[in-house]
Design a protein around this motif. Structure first.
Motif, mmCIF file in Angstrom:
data_model
loop_
_atom_site.group_PDB
_atom_site.id
_atom_site.type_symbol
_atom_site.label_atom_id
_atom_site.label_comp_id
_atom_site.label_asym_id
_atom_site.label_seq_id
_atom_site.Cartn_x
_atom_site.Cartn_y
_atom_site.Cartn_z
ATOM 1 N N PHE A 161 0.882 -1.217 0.026
ATOM 2 C CA PHE A 161 -0.019 0.054 0.007
ATOM 3 C C PHE A 161 0.723 1.109 -0.018
ATOM 4 N N LEU A 162 1.237 1.741 -1.215
ATOM 5 C CA LEU A 162 2.223 2.674 -1.354
ATOM 6 C C LEU A 162 1.379 4.255 -1.307
ATOM 7 N N ASN A 163 1.699 4.787 -0.458
ATOM 8 C CA ASN A 163 0.950 6.263 0.002
ATOM 9 C C ASN A 163 1.916 7.373 -0.236
ATOM 10 N N PHE A 164 1.719 8.289 -0.908
ATOM 11 C CA PHE A 164 2.383 9.535 -1.158
ATOM 12 C C PHE A 164 1.572 10.576 -0.399
ATOM 13 N N PRO A 190 -4.556 7.986 10.388
ATOM 14 C CA PRO A 190 -4.885 7.018 11.695
ATOM 15 C C PRO A 190 -5.704 5.687 11.199
ATOM 16 N N TYR A 191 -6.427 5.793 9.933
ATOM 17 C CA TYR A 191 -6.844 4.814 9.264
ATOM 18 C C TYR A 191 -5.879 3.659 8.651
ATOM 19 N N MET A 192 -5.098 4.362 8.127
ATOM 20 C CA MET A 192 -3.898 3.437 7.649
ATOM 21 C C MET A 192 -3.085 2.782 8.626
ATOM 22 N N ASN A 193 -2.816 3.591 9.837
ATOM 23 C CA ASN A 193 -2.111 2.921 10.906
ATOM 24 C C ASN A 193 -2.892 1.655 11.438
ATOM 25 N N SER A 194 -4.200 1.952 11.983
ATOM 26 C CA SER A 194 -5.260 0.977 12.285
ATOM 27 C C SER A 194 -5.245 -0.357 11.461
ATOM 28 N N GLN A 195 -5.087 -0.042 10.266
ATOM 29 C CA GLN A 195 -5.231 -1.190 9.244
ATOM 30 C C GLN A 195 -3.937 -2.044 8.954
ATOM 31 N N TYR A 196 -3.025 -1.202 9.149
ATOM 32 C CA TYR A 196 -1.386 -1.706 9.153
ATOM 33 C C TYR A 196 -1.301 -2.826 10.285
ATOM 34 N N LYS A 197 -1.812 -2.406 11.446
ATOM 35 C CA LYS A 197 -1.590 -3.440 12.574
ATOM 36 C C LYS A 197 -2.453 -4.630 12.120
ATOM 37 N N GLU A 198 -3.657 -4.620 11.415
ATOM 38 C CA GLU A 198 -4.312 -5.594 10.895
ATOM 39 C C GLU A 198 -3.519 -6.733 9.852
ATOM 40 N N PHE A 199 -3.137 -5.933 9.131
ATOM 41 C CA PHE A 199 -2.667 -6.635 7.795
ATOM 42 C C PHE A 199 -1.036 -6.911 7.676
ATOM 43 N N LYS A 200 -0.324 -6.257 8.657
ATOM 44 C CA LYS A 200 1.179 -6.339 8.455
ATOM 45 C C LYS A 200 1.704 -7.945 8.757
ATOM 46 N N VAL A 221 -4.759 2.734 -8.729
ATOM 47 C CA VAL A 221 -4.165 4.229 -8.320
ATOM 48 C C VAL A 221 -5.342 4.977 -7.617
ATOM 49 N N LEU A 222 -5.122 5.551 -6.533
ATOM 50 C CA LEU A 222 -6.100 5.978 -5.767
ATOM 51 C C LEU A 222 -5.831 7.360 -5.483
ATOM 52 N N THR A 223 -6.589 8.266 -5.580
ATOM 53 C CA THR A 223 -6.385 9.830 -5.400
ATOM 54 C C THR A 223 -7.367 10.293 -4.452
ATOM 55 N N GLY A 224 -7.005 11.046 -3.384
ATOM 56 C CA GLY A 224 -8.150 11.528 -2.369
ATOM 57 C C GLY A 224 -7.923 10.750 -1.218
ATOM 58 N N THR A 225 -8.880 11.467 -0.232
ATOM 59 C CA THR A 225 -8.867 10.689 1.146
ATOM 60 C C THR A 225 -9.776 9.503 1.258
ATOM 61 N N MET A 226 -9.320 8.677 2.033
ATOM 62 C CA MET A 226 -9.956 7.324 2.128
ATOM 63 C C MET A 226 -10.648 7.339 3.235
ATOM 64 N N THR A 227 -11.786 6.393 3.647
ATOM 65 C CA THR A 227 -12.129 6.281 4.930
ATOM 66 C C THR A 227 -11.425 4.765 5.402
ATOM 67 N N GLU A 228 -11.654 4.561 6.762
ATOM 68 C CA GLU A 228 -10.933 3.335 7.037
ATOM 69 C C GLU A 228 -11.618 2.039 6.415
ATOM 70 N N GLU A 229 -12.938 2.151 6.142
ATOM 71 C CA GLU A 229 -13.387 0.964 5.357
ATOM 72 C C GLU A 229 -12.847 0.780 3.819
ATOM 73 N N LYS A 264 -9.226 -0.681 4.541
ATOM 74 C CA LYS A 264 -9.521 -1.989 4.834
ATOM 75 C C LYS A 264 -9.855 -2.762 3.441
ATOM 76 N N LYS A 265 -10.626 -2.207 2.820
ATOM 77 C CA LYS A 265 -10.911 -3.168 1.571
ATOM 78 C C LYS A 265 -10.056 -3.065 0.554
ATOM 79 N N TYR A 266 -9.287 -1.943 0.481
ATOM 80 C CA TYR A 266 -7.836 -1.977 -0.598
ATOM 81 C C TYR A 266 -6.845 -2.831 -0.166
ATOM 82 N N MET A 267 -6.367 -2.873 1.158
ATOM 83 C CA MET A 267 -5.508 -3.699 1.720
ATOM 84 C C MET A 267 -5.816 -5.021 1.373
ATOM 85 N N GLY A 268 -7.165 -5.408 1.776
ATOM 86 C CA GLY A 268 -7.353 -6.778 1.429
ATOM 87 C C GLY A 268 -7.531 -7.264 0.095
#
Length: 176
Positions: free
Chosen positions: A68-71, A84-94, A157-165, A168-172
């Motif tokens: 999940f490469l984020n600029f 914070p959403y990325m951090n939360s999901q990182y704990k789940e998916f790492k 390729v995603l631009t703009g803000t993501m929700t926590e959902e 989660k969906k994209y990391m999955g």
């Protein structure tokens, strides 16, 4: 040379310079899509950047895992909102084969470290000091995220803000 001729020469020179500047700006804007724009299906360009602890991160070292490469930038409010959403999901998916690499765009280590501390980020944060990786990926605007599958291909390729959902969906979706 009399005053009228000199004035005409100066005005003509200024007009030519302005016309050249406008022409270059138009050219740059119309061709920017062709320069280094990575799209879904492309192989993700490899790079090596150093994180805040001095550890080197080479994209190709993550082969076999989803990335999940984020600029992002510290001044970017949408970036700050999704961290914070990325951090939360990182704990789940790492431990499930999905890594986050957050690439800061040319800011100082002081600002980036302060941001990491403020938000308690646990995933690797690297700084693209010269903007080489930013240019190689054709990133514009921030935040931009590239979903890279375990084979090293860009899935989305995603631009703009993501929700926590969303995170989660994209990391999955790139989980091995």
């Amino acid at each position: 040379m009399n005053k009228k001729k000199r004035r005409l020469l100066i005005r003509t020179t200024i007009l030519i310079l302005l016309a050249a500047a406008v022409a270059y700006t138009l050219y740059a804007n119309f061709t920017k899509d062709e320069r280094g724009q990575i799209q879904a299906g492309d192989h993700a360009p490899d790079f090596v950047l150093t994180d805040m602890d001095g550890e080197k991160h080479k994209l190709s070292d993550y082969k076999g895992q989803g990335v999940f490469l984020n600029f992002w930038g510290t001044w970017c409010k949408p970036c700050e909102k999704e961290m914070p959403y990325m951090n939360s999901q990182y704990k789940e998916f790492k431990d499930k084969g999905v890594q986050i690499l957050a690439v800061n765009v040319s800011e100082s280590e002081f600002l980036v470290n302060r941001f990491i501390s403020k938000h308690g980020l646990e995933f690797p944060v690297v700084i693209d000091k010269n903007g080489d990786v930013l240019n190689a990926y054709g990133v514009d605007p921030l935040p931009t995220t590239f979903l890279i599958n375990p084979e090293g291909k860009v899935e989305k390729v995603l631009t703009g803000t993501m929700t926590e959902e969303d995170v989660k969906k994209y990391m999955g979706s790139i989980q091995p």
